[in-house]
Design a protein around this motif. Sequence first.
Motif, PDB file in Angstrom:
ATOM      1  N   SER A   1      -5.587  -0.775  -4.294  1.00  0.00           N
ATOM      2  CA  SER A   1      -4.706  -0.236  -3.251  1.00  0.00           C
ATOM      3  C   SER A   1      -5.421   0.783  -2.380  1.00  0.00           C
ATOM      4  N   HIS A   2      -6.309   1.585  -2.980  1.00  0.00           N
ATOM      5  CA  HIS A   2      -6.996   2.623  -2.220  1.00  0.00           C
ATOM      6  C   HIS A   2      -8.266   2.119  -1.545  1.00  0.00           C
ATOM      7  N   THR A   3      -8.658   0.920  -1.828  1.00  0.00           N
ATOM      8  CA  THR A   3      -9.876   0.365  -1.222  1.00  0.00           C
ATOM      9  C   THR A   3      -9.542  -0.885  -0.424  1.00  0.00           C
ATOM     10  N   VAL A   4      -9.264  -1.974  -1.117  1.00  0.00           N
ATOM     11  CA  VAL A   4      -9.079  -3.266  -0.464  1.00  0.00           C
ATOM     12  C   VAL A   4      -7.824  -3.298   0.395  1.00  0.00           C
ATOM     13  N   PHE A   5      -6.665  -2.923  -0.174  1.00  0.00           N
ATOM     14  CA  PHE A   5      -5.398  -3.093   0.541  1.00  0.00           C
ATOM     15  C   PHE A   5      -5.327  -2.196   1.774  1.00  0.00           C
ATOM     16  N   GLN A   6      -5.733  -0.952   1.628  1.00  0.00           N
ATOM     17  CA  GLN A   6      -5.673  -0.040   2.775  1.00  0.00           C
ATOM     18  C   GLN A   6      -6.550  -0.538   3.916  1.00  0.00           C
ATOM     19  N   LEU A   7      -7.792  -0.880   3.605  1.00  0.00           N
ATOM     20  CA  LEU A   7      -8.715  -1.314   4.650  1.00  0.00           C
ATOM     21  C   LEU A   7      -8.285  -2.644   5.258  1.00  0.00           C
ATOM     22  N   ALA A   8      -7.872  -3.585   4.400  1.00  0.00           N
ATOM     23  CA  ALA A   8      -7.521  -4.920   4.891  1.00  0.00           C
ATOM     24  C   ALA A   8      -6.322  -4.867   5.821  1.00  0.00           C
ATOM     25  N   PHE A   9      -5.297  -4.111   5.458  1.00  0.00           N
ATOM     26  CA  PHE A   9      -4.092  -4.085   6.293  1.00  0.00           C
ATOM     27  C   PHE A   9      -4.316  -3.292   7.577  1.00  0.00           C
ATOM     28  N   PHE A  10      -5.042  -2.192   7.510  1.00  0.00           N
ATOM     29  CA  PHE A  10      -5.367  -1.466   8.733  1.00  0.00           C
ATOM     30  C   PHE A  10      -6.126  -2.368   9.700  1.00  0.00           C
ATOM     31  N   CYS A  11      -7.113  -3.068   9.170  1.00  0.00           N
ATOM     32  CA  CYS A  11      -7.922  -3.955  10.004  1.00  0.00           C
ATOM     33  C   CYS A  11      -7.082  -5.108  10.538  1.00  0.00           C
ATOM     34  N   CYS A  12      -6.225  -5.671   9.705  1.00  0.00           N
ATOM     35  CA  CYS A  12      -5.369  -6.775  10.113  1.00  0.00           C
ATOM     36  C   CYS A  12      -4.435  -6.349  11.246  1.00  0.00           C
ATOM     37  N   ILE A  13      -3.840  -5.164  11.133  1.00  0.00           N
ATOM     38  CA  ILE A  13      -2.926  -4.657  12.162  1.00  0.00           C
ATOM     39  C   ILE A  13      -3.674  -4.438  13.474  1.00  0.00           C
TER      40      ILE A  13
ATOM     41  N   TYR B   1       0.804  -1.218   0.000  1.00  0.00           N
ATOM     42  CA  TYR B   1       0.000   0.000   0.000  1.00  0.00           C
ATOM     43  C   TYR B   1       0.839   1.271   0.000  1.00  0.00           C
ATOM     44  N   ILE B   2       1.669   1.472   1.019  1.00  0.00           N
ATOM     45  CA  ILE B   2       2.386   2.747   1.141  1.00  0.00           C
ATOM     46  C   ILE B   2       3.307   2.979  -0.056  1.00  0.00           C
ATOM     47  N   LEU B   3       4.093   1.968  -0.430  1.00  0.00           N
ATOM     48  CA  LEU B   3       5.054   2.140  -1.521  1.00  0.00           C
ATOM     49  C   LEU B   3       4.389   2.492  -2.845  1.00  0.00           C
ATOM     50  N   PRO B   4       3.408   1.718  -3.321  1.00  0.00           N
ATOM     51  CA  PRO B   4       2.807   2.081  -4.618  1.00  0.00           C
ATOM     52  C   PRO B   4       1.862   3.269  -4.552  1.00  0.00           C
ATOM     53  N   ALA B   5       1.065   3.369  -3.488  1.00  0.00           N
ATOM     54  CA  ALA B   5      -0.001   4.369  -3.457  1.00  0.00           C
ATOM     55  C   ALA B   5       0.452   5.724  -2.936  1.00  0.00           C
TER      56      ALA B   5
ATOM     57  N   LYS C   1     -10.121  20.641   1.960  1.00  0.00           N
ATOM     58  CA  LYS C   1      -9.347  21.742   1.392  1.00  0.00           C
ATOM     59  C   LYS C   1      -7.946  21.788   1.973  1.00  0.00           C
ATOM     60  N   TYR C   2      -7.819  21.328   3.210  1.00  0.00           N
ATOM     61  CA  TYR C   2      -6.510  21.314   3.878  1.00  0.00           C
ATOM     62  C   TYR C   2      -5.880  19.919   3.853  1.00  0.00           C
ATOM     63  N   ASN C   3      -6.457  19.014   3.028  1.00  0.00           N
ATOM     64  CA  ASN C   3      -5.942  17.641   2.917  1.00  0.00           C
ATOM     65  C   ASN C   3      -5.820  16.975   4.290  1.00  0.00           C
ATOM     66  N   LEU C   4      -6.835  17.212   5.111  1.00  0.00           N
ATOM     67  CA  LEU C   4      -6.801  16.688   6.477  1.00  0.00           C
ATOM     68  C   LEU C   4      -6.808  15.166   6.489  1.00  0.00           C
ATOM     69  N   ARG C   5      -7.560  14.578   5.578  1.00  0.00           N
ATOM     70  CA  ARG C   5      -7.641  13.116   5.554  1.00  0.00           C
ATOM     71  C   ARG C   5      -6.275  12.489   5.289  1.00  0.00           C
ATOM     72  N   GLU C   6      -5.506  13.088   4.381  1.00  0.00           N
ATOM     73  CA  GLU C   6      -4.186  12.552   4.045  1.00  0.00           C
ATOM     74  C   GLU C   6      -3.271  12.527   5.263  1.00  0.00           C
ATOM     75  N   TRP C   7      -3.272  13.608   6.021  1.00  0.00           N
ATOM     76  CA  TRP C   7      -2.370  13.695   7.167  1.00  0.00           C
ATOM     77  C   TRP C   7      -2.860  12.873   8.344  1.00  0.00           C
ATOM     78  N   LEU C   8      -4.187  12.726   8.488  1.00  0.00           N
ATOM     79  CA  LEU C   8      -4.703  11.833   9.524  1.00  0.00           C
ATOM     80  C   LEU C   8      -4.417  10.371   9.183  1.00  0.00           C
ATOM     81  N   LEU C   9      -4.463  10.049   7.888  1.00  0.00           N
ATOM     82  CA  LEU C   9      -4.081   8.702   7.457  1.00  0.00           C
ATOM     83  C   LEU C   9      -2.601   8.451   7.737  1.00  0.00           C
ATOM     84  N   PHE C  10      -1.777   9.467   7.521  1.00  0.00           N
ATOM     85  CA  PHE C  10      -0.357   9.353   7.837  1.00  0.00           C
ATOM     86  C   PHE C  10      -0.154   9.120   9.331  1.00  0.00           C
ATOM     87  N   LEU C  11      -0.889   9.869  10.151  1.00  0.00           N
ATOM     88  CA  LEU C  11      -0.785   9.703  11.603  1.00  0.00           C
ATOM     89  C   LEU C  11      -1.196   8.299  12.022  1.00  0.00           C
ATOM     90  N   ALA C  12      -2.281   7.787  11.428  1.00  0.00           N
ATOM     91  CA  ALA C  12      -2.724   6.431  11.758  1.00  0.00           C
ATOM     92  C   ALA C  12      -1.687   5.393  11.349  1.00  0.00           C
TER      93      ALA C  12
END
Length: 342
Positions: A110-122, A86-90, A292-303
Motif C-alpha cells: 500500500s505504501h509503495t506499489v498502490f500509492q505510486l500506481a494510482f497516482f500515476c494512473c490518475i 490506499y486511502i482507506l487501509p493506509a 519534523k513537521y510531517n510535511l510529506r504527509e500533508w503534501l501527500l494529502f494536498l496531492a
Amino acid sequence: MVNSSPYIRCLDARFYLKMNLSFIVYPPPSQLKIDASIVWSILLTAILVINITLLGIICAKSSLRILNNILVGSLCIANILFCVFYILPAKVILIGNSIIPFTNIYCQLSHTVFQLAFFCCINFHISSISLDKLINVALPFWYDQNRKYKLIMFAAILFTCWVLPTFMAFLPFMISWWRICPYFCVISERKADRILNLTIWHTFWPIFMFLMPTVITVTFYGRIFTIARNHDRRLRAGSLPSSERRIITRSGVKAAKTVIIIVGVYLLFQMPYHIFQVINVLDRDLSRAANKYNLREWLLFLASCNSVFSPIIYGCHDLHLRNALKSLSCFKPLKKLWKASS
C-alpha cells in the motif's frame, strides 16, 4: 549467526511478541496520526461521493455513454479505487504490523506499489483527457467520422493508463531490488547498491508520475488554446457584425479560462508533493528538517485532493454532464425550497 542473504534481514513480529515487546509490533498511534486519520476520512468521503455520483450519471444516461466520457468515467474509477485500496487501509484504518502474512504484505504494497500506481494512473488519465480534447479541436472531421480508429485509440489509451503504471510500480520486485517480508510491515531491500537504487527510484517516479504527464497536459492544452485563438482571429478578421465579434471574443476568453483552471488546479495540488519528493532525495538534511513537521504527509494529502476537484472540473466543463448534474432529483427539493423562501 551471520546473515548471508543479499537482502536486509526481514523482521518477524512473532519474535517480538514472544519477547513481550508488543510495543514494537503494535506501537500506539500518536495524536497526529489520529488527527490525520480524521482528515483523511473527510477526504475519502468527498472523493467517493463526487466520483461515484459522476460515474453513476455517465452509466445511467445512455446519451452520456459515449467515447468522449470514457476517459472521465475511467478517471472516476481510478479515484474510487485509490480510496479503497490506499486511502482507506493506509490512512484511515492505519493498517500496520500483524502476525497474519496477508496483512503485512498488503501494508508494504500500500505504501509503495498502490500509492505510486494510482497516482500515476490518475495523472495519466488527466493527460489523456487533454489528448482527447486536442484531437477533437484539431481534427474534428476525423474525430466525428472514424469511429473504428477512435475505439482503437481509446483502447490503447486506457491500456496505457492502467497497465503501464501498475507494471512500473511492481518493477523493483521484478528486478529484485526489493522483496516482501511476510511477518512485518517493512520491505527488505537488496544490500548491494541500496542507496543508489533508492536514489534512482525516488528520482524516477516524480519524473514518470508527474513531470511527464504535466508536460503532456500543458503542451496539449496550450495547443488547444492556440488553435482556439487563431480560429477567433480568423473569424474577427472577416466581415462579421460587431455583436458576433463580441461573442467570438467571449468564447476565446472562456477557452483561456478553461485551460487556466484545468492546468492550474492540477499543478496547485500535485506540484508541491513531487517537488518535495525530489528534495527528499537530493538534500537529506533538508528533508529530515521538513519531516519534523510531517510535511510529506500533508503534501501527500494536498496531492490527493486532486481526486476531488478534477472530476468536478471535467463534469462542469462538459455541457451534457453539467446539465445531467443539474437535473439530479436530489437537487429538486432544494430548488423548490429556495424558490419558496425567495
